[in-house]
Write a protein that holds these residues in place. Structure first.
Motif, short mmCIF file in Angstrom:
data_model
loop_
_atom_site.label_atom_id
_atom_site.label_comp_id
_atom_site.label_asym_id
_atom_site.label_seq_id
_atom_site.Cartn_x
_atom_site.Cartn_y
_atom_site.Cartn_z
N GLU A 228 0.83 -1.21 0.00
CA GLU A 228 0.00 0.00 0.00
C GLU A 228 0.86 1.26 0.00
N ARG A 229 1.94 1.20 0.76
CA ARG A 229 2.86 2.36 0.82
C ARG A 229 3.46 2.66 -0.54
N LEU A 230 3.93 1.63 -1.25
CA LEU A 230 4.53 1.83 -2.56
C LEU A 230 3.49 2.20 -3.61
N THR A 231 2.29 1.62 -3.48
CA THR A 231 1.21 1.99 -4.42
C THR A 231 0.89 3.47 -4.31
N ASP A 232 0.76 3.98 -3.08
CA ASP A 232 0.48 5.41 -2.87
C ASP A 232 1.61 6.26 -3.46
N TRP A 233 2.82 5.82 -3.27
CA TRP A 233 3.98 6.58 -3.77
C TRP A 233 3.91 6.72 -5.28
N MET A 234 3.58 5.61 -5.98
CA MET A 234 3.54 5.66 -7.45
C MET A 234 2.31 6.38 -7.97
N GLU A 235 1.18 6.24 -7.28
CA GLU A 235 -0.03 6.94 -7.72
C GLU A 235 0.14 8.45 -7.62
N GLU A 236 0.93 8.91 -6.64
CA GLU A 236 1.23 10.33 -6.56
C GLU A 236 1.97 10.82 -7.79
N ARG A 237 2.65 9.91 -8.47
CA ARG A 237 3.42 10.26 -9.67
C ARG A 237 2.73 9.79 -10.94
N ASN A 238 1.43 9.40 -10.81
CA ASN A 238 0.59 9.01 -11.95
C ASN A 238 1.17 7.81 -12.72
N VAL A 239 1.71 6.85 -11.98
CA VAL A 239 2.25 5.65 -12.60
C VAL A 239 1.13 4.64 -12.83
N ASP A 240 0.98 4.18 -14.08
CA ASP A 240 -0.04 3.17 -14.39
C ASP A 240 0.36 1.83 -13.75
N ASN A 241 -0.66 0.99 -13.50
CA ASN A 241 -0.43 -0.36 -12.94
C ASN A 241 0.30 -0.30 -11.60
N ALA A 242 0.03 0.74 -10.81
CA ALA A 242 0.78 0.94 -9.56
C ALA A 242 0.66 -0.25 -8.61
N THR A 243 -0.55 -0.82 -8.52
CA THR A 243 -0.76 -1.95 -7.59
C THR A 243 0.08 -3.16 -7.97
N ASP A 244 0.06 -3.53 -9.27
CA ASP A 244 0.84 -4.68 -9.74
C ASP A 244 2.34 -4.44 -9.55
#
Length: 466
Positions: A228-244
């Protein structure tokens, strides 16, 4: 009913040299019976009632093993079976079923003492019948025991091979699907504009992360929290497929601090493309690693089987380290060990020398002892198998111990007898421990058993020089 005369008995090979008066004694003291097809002369566990001479008809001797009927022999007219002089067998170990209406002459068991006392030549002839029968029956039963053991090992090996083989197939199919996405990722990567020094920095940071993969021991809760921590980090940067991507990063032990270092060299506009490209590399690496691991497991199993059977080796005695044979037996029986939830403890002595043995024969010993120990612990739903080796001057001692319920006192003296088994019908022939004892004697060794309600231990002692 056909007549039974001394002339007819003399025509039978085993009785051809017996005096007529002794044959007449046999006729006069026997019971003459007619049995219909489908009737049983004897069943497993019943007392063997006497000596049977078949005048006509036939009987099939068979057992039921692994839920299947196994025929051993057919008794034909003129053949002699049942209890014979000096036999140690008191109870039947198999079925004797009449398959064709039969006429039988049976000397009751209680008349055997009179037979031995007053009819020397007849007794001698019947003892000869017994020795031939024991020899032929032993060969059949030993072959059957080998086939049962082979069946158990084959089943376990099939399970052991199935998991890595299925994993290879699954990863290969996933890898093929994954590689279909490469053209799209290629276009995204080719559109990235980065300074040469940033490209070098990302390369220097990322590829060591793969080579130096961190295997974190995380609980399910810790893992989910990190994802969850890494997903939030990538979503802040608009990275697609952040969860995977986050799931894969955690599996490789890549944390937020690692991402921060990478992020300093990646233009924000290209964050999604770059991190998806990094993710693609990680996924490819993981699947290749899984395929390699599964292939290595198969190779190790094949190697274990080769060592276990001692293929391509002389069958004579050779100076051998006993530990690989024991370990390979455990590998091949791994499925049964896991199925019964058995913990294996190896107390192998560091000073145990090589000893003069026939490795293939001794592997049969380890297989029988370990298999018996596993079966003993099955009733508990779990257990501990402890194998201990140590040097005792000119000998090597191997102990195979289980913490099952032990062997009942009333049958302890019979466990090495041929055809005796503590297992229920269909799970053993009773030749396992008898075979073990025979092989150990061939090696000039000894085997002892210690048992109690807390468990059973078999102690094998073998001379170093054979």
């Amino acid at each position: 009913m056909l007549p039974v005369t001394t002339a007819w008995l003399s025509s039978l090979d085993p009785l051809s040299e017996v005096p007529a008066d002794q044959l007449q004694w046999l006729i006069d003291n026997s019971e003459h019976r007619l049995l219909a097809a489908g009737e049983f002369v004897v069943k497993p566990g019943e007392v063997i009632a006497g000596t049977h001479v078949f005048r006509q008809g036939r009987m099939v001797l068979y057992s039921v093993q692994e839920g299947l009927r196994r025929d051993f022999s057919t008794v034909l007219p003129g053949e002699i079976t049942g209890y014979l002089p000096y036999s140690r067998a008191h109870f039947a170990s198999m079925y004797g079923e009449i398959t064709e209406d039969a006429q039988i002459m049976s000397l009751p068991r209680e008349r055997i003492r009179d037979l031995i006392t007053h009819n020397f030549e007849l007794t001698q002839a019947l003892v000869h019948v017994m020795t031939n029968r024991v020899r032929d029956f032993s060969v059949l039963m030993q072959q059957n025991e080998k086939m049962l053991a082979l069946g158990k090992l084959s089943a376990g090996l099939a399970h052991e091979l199935n998991n890595p083989a299925a994993a290879i197939l699954r990863d290969a199919m996933t890898l093929r699907q994954h590689l279909k996405l490469v053209p799209d990722r290629f276009k995204e990567v080719m559109s990235i504009h980065m300074e040469p020094e940033d490209v070098d920095a990302v390369s220097d940071l990322f590829f060591p992360m793969i080579a130096e993969r961190k295997h974190q021991q995380l609980t399910l809760t810790q893992r989910m929290k990190e994802e969850e921590r890494l997903t939030d980090w990538m979503e802040e940067r608009n990275v697609d497929n952040a969860t995977d991507i986050a799931e894969t990063l955690v599996e490789f032990g890549i944390c937020q601090e690692d991402l921060d270092r990478l992020d300093r060299h990646i233009p924000r506009t290209f964050s999604s493309s770059m991190f998806n490209w990094l993710h693609a590399n990680l996924v490819t690496e993981k699947m290749v690693e899984d395929i390699a691991e599964s292939s290595n497991r198969i190779a190790n199993l094949v190697s274990s089987v080769k060592v276990f059977t001692h293929m391509d080796r002389d069958q004579g005695k050779t100076m051998t380290d006993i530990h690989p044979g024991i370990r390979n037996t455990l590998v091949i029986m791994g499925f049964k060990i896991r199925k019964f939830k058995i913990e294996v403890i190896e107390n192998f002595g560091a000073d145990v020398p090589q000893i003069s043995i026939m490795p293939g024969e001794m592997n049969q010993v380890w297989t029988n002892l370990i298999d018996n120990a596993l079966d003993a612990m099955e009733v508990n739903g779990k257990g501990t198998l402890t194998i201990t080796t140590r040097r005792d001057r000119a000998y090597v001692e191997v102990t195979v111990a289980d913490n099952g319920p032990g062997i009942p006192r009333e049958i302890q003296s019979r466990i090495f007898d041929p055809f005796f088994t503590t297992k229920e019908m269909g799970k053993g022939t009773g030749m396992g421990l008898e075979t073990v004892q025979k092989i150990i004697r061939q090696h000039h060794g000894t085997i002892k058993m210690h048992t109690s309600p807390e468990g059973t231990a078999f102690v094998v002692c073998l001379p170093v020089q054979g």
